[in-house]
Design a protein around this motif. Structure first.
Motif, PDB file in Angstrom:
ATOM      1  N   ILE A  35       0.873  -1.175   0.000  1.00 22.86           N
ATOM      2  CA  ILE A  35       0.000   0.000   0.000  1.00 22.86           C
ATOM      3  C   ILE A  35       0.911   1.226   0.000  1.00 22.86           C
ATOM      4  N   ARG A  36       0.738   2.075  -1.006  1.00 24.97           N
ATOM      5  CA  ARG A  36       1.524   3.307  -1.104  1.00 24.97           C
ATOM      6  C   ARG A  36       0.726   4.452  -0.485  1.00 24.97           C
ATOM      7  N   ASN A  37       1.373   5.196   0.377  1.00 30.50           N
ATOM      8  CA  ASN A  37       0.769   6.371   0.984  1.00 30.50           C
ATOM      9  C   ASN A  37       0.895   7.531  -0.001  1.00 30.50           C
ATOM     10  N   CYS A  38      -0.202   7.866  -0.668  1.00 30.36           N
ATOM     11  CA  CYS A  38      -0.206   8.962  -1.649  1.00 30.36           C
ATOM     12  C   CYS A  38      -0.796  10.234  -1.056  1.00 30.36           C
ATOM     13  N   THR A  39      -0.695  10.381   0.253  1.00 26.43           N
ATOM     14  CA  THR A  39      -1.190  11.585   0.914  1.00 26.43           C
ATOM     15  C   THR A  39      -0.009  12.448   1.338  1.00 26.43           C
ATOM     16  N   ASN A  40      -0.301  13.598   1.884  1.00 24.87           N
ATOM     17  CA  ASN A  40       0.740  14.472   2.420  1.00 24.87           C
ATOM     18  C   ASN A  40       0.980  14.232   3.906  1.00 24.87           C
ATOM     19  N   ASP A  41       0.270  13.275   4.481  1.00 25.11           N
ATOM     20  CA  ASP A  41       0.384  12.970   5.907  1.00 25.11           C
ATOM     21  C   ASP A  41       1.186  11.696   6.127  1.00 25.11           C
ATOM     22  N   THR A  42       1.833  11.618   7.275  1.00 24.44           N
ATOM     23  CA  THR A  42       2.434  10.364   7.698  1.00 24.44           C
ATOM     24  C   THR A  42       1.328   9.537   8.328  1.00 24.44           C
ATOM     25  N   LEU A  43       1.213   8.284   7.893  1.00 29.25           N
ATOM     26  CA  LEU A  43       0.119   7.419   8.323  1.00 29.25           C
ATOM     27  C   LEU A  43       0.643   6.108   8.892  1.00 29.25           C
ATOM     28  N   TYR A  44      -0.203   5.466   9.647  1.00 32.93           N
ATOM     29  CA  TYR A  44      -0.039   4.062  10.001  1.00 32.93           C
ATOM     30  C   TYR A  44      -1.113   3.341   9.212  1.00 32.93           C
ATOM     31  N   ILE A  45      -0.709   2.376   8.363  1.00 33.84           N
ATOM     32  CA  ILE A  45      -1.637   1.728   7.440  1.00 33.84           C
ATOM     33  C   ILE A  45      -1.588   0.216   7.644  1.00 33.84           C
ATOM     34  N   GLU A  46      -2.756  -0.412   7.606  1.00 33.15           N
ATOM     35  CA  GLU A  46      -2.838  -1.871   7.716  1.00 33.15           C
ATOM     36  C   GLU A  46      -3.949  -2.385   6.820  1.00 33.15           C
ATOM     37  N   LEU A  47      -3.730  -3.540   6.219  1.00 32.45           N
ATOM     38  CA  LEU A  47      -4.745  -4.263   5.453  1.00 32.45           C
ATOM     39  C   LEU A  47      -5.197  -5.422   6.316  1.00 32.45           C
ATOM     40  N   SER A  48      -6.505  -5.526   6.534  1.00 31.58           N
ATOM     41  CA  SER A  48      -7.021  -6.532   7.462  1.00 31.58           C
ATOM     42  C   SER A  48      -8.330  -7.120   6.958  1.00 31.58           C
ATOM     43  N   GLU A  49      -8.589  -8.366   7.326  1.00 26.76           N
ATOM     44  CA  GLU A  49      -9.879  -8.991   7.042  1.00 26.76           C
ATOM     45  C   GLU A  49     -10.939  -8.529   8.041  1.00 26.76           C
ATOM     46  N   SER A  50     -10.502  -7.992   9.159  1.00 22.85           N
ATOM     47  CA  SER A  50     -11.415  -7.574  10.223  1.00 22.85           C
ATOM     48  C   SER A  50     -12.135  -6.280   9.856  1.00 22.85           C
ATOM     49  N   ASP A  51     -13.441  -6.258  10.098  1.00 24.12           N
ATOM     50  CA  ASP A  51     -14.200  -5.044   9.797  1.00 24.12           C
ATOM     51  C   ASP A  51     -14.234  -4.075  10.970  1.00 24.12           C
ATOM     52  N   THR A  52     -13.432  -4.360  11.989  1.00 29.65           N
ATOM     53  CA  THR A  52     -13.261  -3.426  13.106  1.00 29.65           C
ATOM     54  C   THR A  52     -11.763  -3.218  13.319  1.00 29.65           C
ATOM     55  N   LEU A  53     -11.408  -2.078  13.858  1.00 29.33           N
ATOM     56  CA  LEU A  53     -10.011  -1.735  14.081  1.00 29.33           C
ATOM     57  C   LEU A  53      -9.402  -2.662  15.129  1.00 29.33           C
ATOM     58  N   ASP A  54      -8.349  -3.366  14.746  1.00 29.49           N
ATOM     59  CA  ASP A  54      -7.669  -4.293  15.651  1.00 29.49           C
ATOM     60  C   ASP A  54      -6.667  -3.568  16.531  1.00 29.49           C
ATOM     61  N   ASN A  55      -5.924  -4.343  17.310  1.00 35.00           N
ATOM     62  CA  ASN A  55      -4.864  -3.804  18.175  1.00 35.00           C
ATOM     63  C   ASN A  55      -3.522  -3.833  17.463  1.00 35.00           C
ATOM     64  N   TRP A  56      -3.493  -3.691  16.179  1.00 36.39           N
ATOM     65  CA  TRP A  56      -2.276  -3.929  15.412  1.00 36.39           C
ATOM     66  C   TRP A  56      -1.193  -2.885  15.584  1.00 36.39           C
ATOM     67  N   ILE A  57      -1.533  -1.652  15.894  1.00 39.63           N
ATOM     68  CA  ILE A  57      -0.484  -0.631  16.021  1.00 39.63           C
ATOM     69  C   ILE A  57       0.165  -0.677  17.394  1.00 39.63           C
ATOM     70  N   TYR A  58      -0.673  -0.714  18.417  1.00 37.80           N
ATOM     71  CA  TYR A  58      -0.153  -0.683  19.778  1.00 37.80           C
ATOM     72  C   TYR A  58       0.162  -2.099  20.220  1.00 37.80           C
ATOM     73  N   TRP A  59       1.425  -2.362  20.470  1.00 38.97           N
ATOM     74  CA  TRP A  59       1.793  -3.698  20.902  1.00 38.97           C
ATOM     75  C   TRP A  59       1.376  -3.940  22.333  1.00 38.97           C
ATOM     76  N   ARG A 131     -10.779   4.393  18.543  1.00 38.32           N
ATOM     77  CA  ARG A 131     -11.953   3.592  18.156  1.00 38.32           C
ATOM     78  C   ARG A 131     -13.256   4.337  18.441  1.00 38.32           C
ATOM     79  N   THR A 132     -13.381   4.866  19.650  1.00 35.81           N
ATOM     80  CA  THR A 132     -14.616   5.531  20.056  1.00 35.81           C
ATOM     81  C   THR A 132     -14.923   6.751  19.198  1.00 35.81           C
ATOM     82  N   LYS A 133     -13.899   7.571  18.978  1.00 35.88           N
ATOM     83  CA  LYS A 133     -14.085   8.802  18.210  1.00 35.88           C
ATOM     84  C   LYS A 133     -13.928   8.587  16.704  1.00 35.88           C
ATOM     85  N   LYS A 134     -13.634   7.341  16.317  1.00 36.07           N
ATOM     86  CA  LYS A 134     -13.422   6.983  14.901  1.00 36.07           C
ATOM     87  C   LYS A 134     -12.414   7.917  14.230  1.00 36.07           C
TER      88      LYS A 134
END
Length: 170
Positions: A35-59, A131-134
């Motif tokens: 996944i290429r970040n084509c924005t002007n922002d620094t992002l954290y990006i993940e591709l997931s099968e889950s339709d809800t935000l997982d705990n993938w960034i915060y270990w 998650r709460t504030k989306k």
């Protein structure tokens, strides 16, 4: 034929067989998606099968709770609301950079989700608040959205700007 020649022939044959097995079995079944970040922002990006935000960034708040050894270059340790948090840099994508997505993302489904969170959000809000504030962007994607295993992630605003530009040109 001498023993040394036979050993060399067997060694070369095993290498050729190993390469054949590797490329015929593994490479056909596993496709690495980027996944290429084509924005002007620094992002954290993940591709997931889950339709809800997982705990993938915060270990974890405690590095010893992680399943793999922590290397300093793989993580960022910050404080959010005075609590130490370990952030995985695997998902870190500065502007015009790429992250590797899970090769198994489309294993069970044709539909997956791209989650993108701005770096400043990750470093200022807890996962529960995000998650709460989306405070993230979620895009639904299918395998066909990846051209040569690459998806170009764009903001909704930048996509609208692009369509306005193309409209003005026409």
């Amino acid at each position: 034929m001498s023993k040394q020649k036979i050993d060399k022939i067997l060694f070369l044959a095993s290498i050729i067989l190993g390469v054949f097995v590797l490329y015929s079995c593994v490479m056909d079944r596993i496709t690495a998606f980027c996944i290429r970040n084509c924005t002007n922002d620094t992002l954290y990006i993940e591709l997931s099968e889950s339709d809800t935000l997982d705990n993938w960034i915060y270990w974890s708040k405690y590095p010893k709770d992680t399943k793999r050894p922590i290397m300093p270059k793989d993580t960022t340790w910050i404080y959010i609301h005075r609590e130490k948090v370990v952030i995985d840099n695997f998902f870190y994508a500065p502007p015009d950079s790429m992250v590797f997505a899970s090769p198994y993302s489309f294993k069970n489904n044709d539909t997956c989700y791209i989650y993108a969170i701005k770096h400043w959000v990750v470093t200022h809000y807890s996962l529960e608040e995000i998650r709460t504030k989306k405070l993230y962007d979620r895009k639904t994607v299918i395998k066909k959205d990846f051209c040569n295993s690459l998806y170009e992630y764009r903001d909704v605003d930048s996509a609208e700007d692009h369509s306005l530009v193309s409209t003005k040109i026409d």
